[in-house]
Design a protein around this motif. Sequence first.
Motif, PDB file in Angstrom:
ATOM      1  N   THR A 316       0.833  -1.203   0.000  1.00 58.24           N
ATOM      2  CA  THR A 316       0.000   0.000   0.000  1.00 58.24           C
ATOM      3  C   THR A 316       0.869   1.254   0.000  1.00 58.24           C
ATOM      4  O   THR A 316       0.524   2.264  -0.643  1.00 58.24           O
ATOM      5  CB  THR A 316      -0.940   0.004   1.221  1.00 58.24           C
ATOM      6  OG1 THR A 316      -1.690  -1.215   1.232  1.00 58.24           O
ATOM      7  CG2 THR A 316      -1.905   1.170   1.151  1.00 58.24           C
ATOM      8  N   GLY A 317       1.999   1.204   0.693  1.00 64.25           N
ATOM      9  CA  GLY A 317       2.926   2.334   0.644  1.00 64.25           C
ATOM     10  C   GLY A 317       3.416   2.592  -0.770  1.00 64.25           C
ATOM     11  O   GLY A 317       3.537   3.750  -1.193  1.00 64.25           O
ATOM     12  N   VAL A 318       3.676   1.525  -1.523  1.00 57.87           N
ATOM     13  CA  VAL A 318       4.071   1.670  -2.930  1.00 57.87           C
ATOM     14  C   VAL A 318       2.953   2.316  -3.737  1.00 57.87           C
ATOM     15  O   VAL A 318       3.187   3.202  -4.576  1.00 57.87           O
ATOM     16  CB  VAL A 318       4.446   0.295  -3.526  1.00 57.87           C
ATOM     17  CG1 VAL A 318       4.681   0.401  -5.038  1.00 57.87           C
ATOM     18  CG2 VAL A 318       5.672  -0.269  -2.838  1.00 57.87           C
ATOM     19  N   VAL A 319       1.709   1.907  -3.495  1.00 58.91           N
ATOM     20  CA  VAL A 319       0.569   2.454  -4.230  1.00 58.91           C
ATOM     21  C   VAL A 319       0.372   3.933  -3.900  1.00 58.91           C
ATOM     22  O   VAL A 319       0.076   4.740  -4.787  1.00 58.91           O
ATOM     23  CB  VAL A 319      -0.710   1.648  -3.901  1.00 58.91           C
ATOM     24  CG1 VAL A 319      -1.949   2.335  -4.465  1.00 58.91           C
ATOM     25  CG2 VAL A 319      -0.598   0.230  -4.451  1.00 58.91           C
ATOM     26  N   VAL A 320       0.530   4.308  -2.629  1.00 61.20           N
ATOM     27  CA  VAL A 320       0.415   5.719  -2.243  1.00 61.20           C
ATOM     28  C   VAL A 320       1.460   6.551  -2.972  1.00 61.20           C
ATOM     29  O   VAL A 320       1.170   7.635  -3.507  1.00 61.20           O
ATOM     30  CB  VAL A 320       0.564   5.880  -0.717  1.00 61.20           C
ATOM     31  CG1 VAL A 320       0.677   7.353  -0.336  1.00 61.20           C
ATOM     32  CG2 VAL A 320      -0.618   5.234   0.001  1.00 61.20           C
ATOM     33  N   PHE A 321       2.695   6.046  -3.010  1.00 61.92           N
ATOM     34  CA  PHE A 321       3.772   6.737  -3.718  1.00 61.92           C
ATOM     35  C   PHE A 321       3.420   6.922  -5.200  1.00 61.92           C
ATOM     36  O   PHE A 321       3.550   8.009  -5.766  1.00 61.92           O
ATOM     37  CB  PHE A 321       5.065   5.944  -3.573  1.00 61.92           C
ATOM     38  CG  PHE A 321       6.211   6.448  -4.408  1.00 61.92           C
ATOM     39  CD1 PHE A 321       7.009   7.490  -3.953  1.00 61.92           C
ATOM     40  CD2 PHE A 321       6.491   5.896  -5.656  1.00 61.92           C
ATOM     41  CE1 PHE A 321       8.066   7.977  -4.731  1.00 61.92           C
ATOM     42  CE2 PHE A 321       7.533   6.358  -6.430  1.00 61.92           C
ATOM     43  CZ  PHE A 321       8.328   7.404  -5.967  1.00 61.92           C
ATOM     44  N   ALA A 322       2.960   5.828  -5.843  1.00 68.48           N
ATOM     45  CA  ALA A 322       2.654   5.882  -7.270  1.00 68.48           C
ATOM     46  C   ALA A 322       1.450   6.767  -7.552  1.00 68.48           C
ATOM     47  O   ALA A 322       1.418   7.494  -8.561  1.00 68.48           O
ATOM     48  CB  ALA A 322       2.403   4.472  -7.798  1.00 68.48           C
ATOM     49  N   SER A 323       0.444   6.705  -6.671  1.00 68.42           N
ATOM     50  CA  SER A 323      -0.752   7.512  -6.868  1.00 68.42           C
ATOM     51  C   SER A 323      -0.438   8.999  -6.777  1.00 68.42           C
ATOM     52  O   SER A 323      -0.935   9.804  -7.567  1.00 68.42           O
ATOM     53  CB  SER A 323      -1.808   7.134  -5.823  1.00 68.42           C
ATOM     54  OG  SER A 323      -2.987   7.880  -5.983  1.00 68.42           O
ATOM     55  N   GLY A 324       0.411   9.364  -5.824  1.00 65.29           N
ATOM     56  CA  GLY A 324       0.775  10.775  -5.674  1.00 65.29           C
ATOM     57  C   GLY A 324       1.568  11.312  -6.835  1.00 65.29           C
ATOM     58  O   GLY A 324       1.535  12.517  -7.117  1.00 65.29           O
ATOM     59  N   ARG A 325       2.285  10.417  -7.557  1.00 75.02           N
ATOM     60  CA  ARG A 325       3.114  10.858  -8.689  1.00 75.02           C
ATOM     61  C   ARG A 325       2.533  10.431 -10.039  1.00 75.02           C
ATOM     62  O   ARG A 325       3.195  10.572 -11.072  1.00 75.02           O
ATOM     63  CB  ARG A 325       4.535  10.295  -8.529  1.00 75.02           C
ATOM     64  CG  ARG A 325       5.305  11.017  -7.438  1.00 75.02           C
ATOM     65  CD  ARG A 325       6.481  10.230  -6.929  1.00 75.02           C
ATOM     66  NE  ARG A 325       7.226  10.983  -5.922  1.00 75.02           N
ATOM     67  CZ  ARG A 325       6.800  11.177  -4.681  1.00 75.02           C
ATOM     68  NH1 ARG A 325       5.637  10.679  -4.289  1.00 75.02           N
ATOM     69  NH2 ARG A 325       7.524  11.878  -3.819  1.00 75.02           N
ATOM     70  N   SER A 326       1.320   9.907 -10.021  1.00 73.46           N
ATOM     71  CA  SER A 326       0.615   9.500 -11.251  1.00 73.46           C
ATOM     72  C   SER A 326       1.451   8.558 -12.104  1.00 73.46           C
ATOM     73  O   SER A 326       1.489   8.680 -13.331  1.00 73.46           O
ATOM     74  CB  SER A 326       0.204  10.743 -12.064  1.00 73.46           C
ATOM     75  OG  SER A 326      -0.669  11.567 -11.321  1.00 73.46           O
ATOM     76  N   SER A 327       2.136   7.629 -11.451  1.00 82.08           N
ATOM     77  CA  SER A 327       2.954   6.652 -12.160  1.00 82.08           C
ATOM     78  C   SER A 327       2.169   5.350 -12.312  1.00 82.08           C
ATOM     79  O   SER A 327       2.056   4.557 -11.368  1.00 82.08           O
ATOM     80  CB  SER A 327       4.255   6.400 -11.393  1.00 82.08           C
ATOM     81  OG  SER A 327       4.976   5.334 -11.972  1.00 82.08           O
ATOM     82  N   LEU A 328       1.612   5.113 -13.490  1.00 84.32           N
ATOM     83  CA  LEU A 328       0.791   3.931 -13.714  1.00 84.32           C
ATOM     84  C   LEU A 328       1.590   2.625 -13.565  1.00 84.32           C
ATOM     85  O   LEU A 328       1.099   1.684 -12.923  1.00 84.32           O
ATOM     86  CB  LEU A 328       0.123   3.990 -15.083  1.00 84.32           C
ATOM     87  CG  LEU A 328      -0.787   2.807 -15.438  1.00 84.32           C
ATOM     88  CD1 LEU A 328      -1.901   2.635 -14.401  1.00 84.32           C
ATOM     89  CD2 LEU A 328      -1.365   2.979 -16.835  1.00 84.32           C
ATOM     90  N   PRO A 329       2.804   2.510 -14.118  1.00 84.39           N
ATOM     91  CA  PRO A 329       3.539   1.234 -13.956  1.00 84.39           C
ATOM     92  C   PRO A 329       3.788   0.864 -12.499  1.00 84.39           C
ATOM     93  O   PRO A 329       3.579  -0.288 -12.097  1.00 84.39           O
ATOM     94  CB  PRO A 329       4.848   1.477 -14.709  1.00 84.39           C
ATOM     95  CG  PRO A 329       4.513   2.533 -15.722  1.00 84.39           C
ATOM     96  CD  PRO A 329       3.533   3.428 -15.023  1.00 84.39           C
TER      97      PRO A 329
END
Length: 456
Positions: A316-329
């Motif tokens: 979930t920490g990875v998803v929060v990071f990706a969501s905040g930076r709009s990184s789909l991969p």
Amino acid sequence: MTGTTAPRRGGRWIEQWDPEDETFWKETGERTARRNLLYSVLSEHIGFSIWSLWSVMVLFMGPAYGIDPAGKFFLIATATLVGALVRVPYTFAVARFGGRNWTVFSALMLLAPTVAALVVMEPGTSYGTFLLVAALTGVGGGNFASSMTNINAFFPLRKKGWALGLNAGGGNIGVPVVQLAGLLVIATAGATHPRLLLGAYIPLIVLAAVLAAVRMDNLAPVRNDTGAVREALKDAHTWIMSFLYIGTFGSFIGYSFAFGLVLQTQFGRTPLQAASLTFIGPLLGSLIRPVGGALADRFGGARITLGTFVAMAAATGVVVFASGRSSLPVFLVGFVALFVLSGLGNGSTYKMIPGIFQAKALARGMGGEEAAAYGRRLSGAAMGLIGAVGALGGLGINLVFREAFLSSGSGTAAFVTFLGFYALCCAVTWAVYLRRPAAAAVPAVGVEAKPQLTSV
């Protein structure tokens, strides 16, 4: 739940059933249990497909339908809510009507939401009508509870992790299968032909009902036991395990229903692009559920469950990071990991339930078949309640997503909320089942239960 019972007329009834007797199990029990498991999986699989139908239907609902993302999340949440609530009566229907009989009936019930969706699925239909039809699909969620309760009675404790994991995993695969079928329709006929998908499921539903009628059995020794229900309701472990199951199954079903809509809303994917990705997580999570049960059989459900929650918090920490930076991969890596881990946790938590109640029976001085019967009796009653509460976690996930997108247009705040919840699940699992395992297995009894820890 075992022993000689009065004969019943009609249907396929087995009058005596003692899976803990190794001779009985080897000679006749295992073969019969595996046959019932196979057709139970088929019916539950289609039930999950129908329950998760609106996670696919919303991908067909373009601008002509006039429904915003928040409205679509609410359609999904409605299906989740009804599916969770009907799990309670479905659990007790097995003992009242017989596992085979109820499987036939519950399979045929799936025709109602499927035919209704076939009729109304077009632009111009009122939102209230869509809500009503989405609510009808909740009957598919009930199939899980009745199926798990039925299969729990067929298998001995030493095989329950594997059997329940396989039963539930085969059912869970209904989610990615209907999503793959939706992808096929969108890719070949376009996003304006949802009726093709709906029409394909009608003969499958009928087939599942017919096969259940011909090949499954009812267990006459299983009886509705209101005393077991009351005892399960009063037992703290029923509610502790319900809380943990919110974290595992609630995550699986909530993410399964919401994944495609999150991809469309937050990352601007088209219906085809979203559908081509949506099925991956639920598929992997379903396939690995039996592995979670098997690992729990070997190493103990509490250890596997705790490890799962720790890993889910990290993902979930990875998803929060990706969501905040709009990184789909990066988002996809973290989100798919959540599906896999929730599948493992689903298998391990359900294995814990019968082990906990049998450990309590042993601590109370029961032995042999008496303890096994007590464990089956209480765990059968508790499973439906735990499954219902756990499914409400899926409702919570969709409502949190809805609020996050309404307030910020992003799911980041929702994932931060989920991260905090997984941390709490870690703490509860460790404190109750691992910090003082002997006491945790049989609270307030004060009897050493260490030899039974691998069951929990």
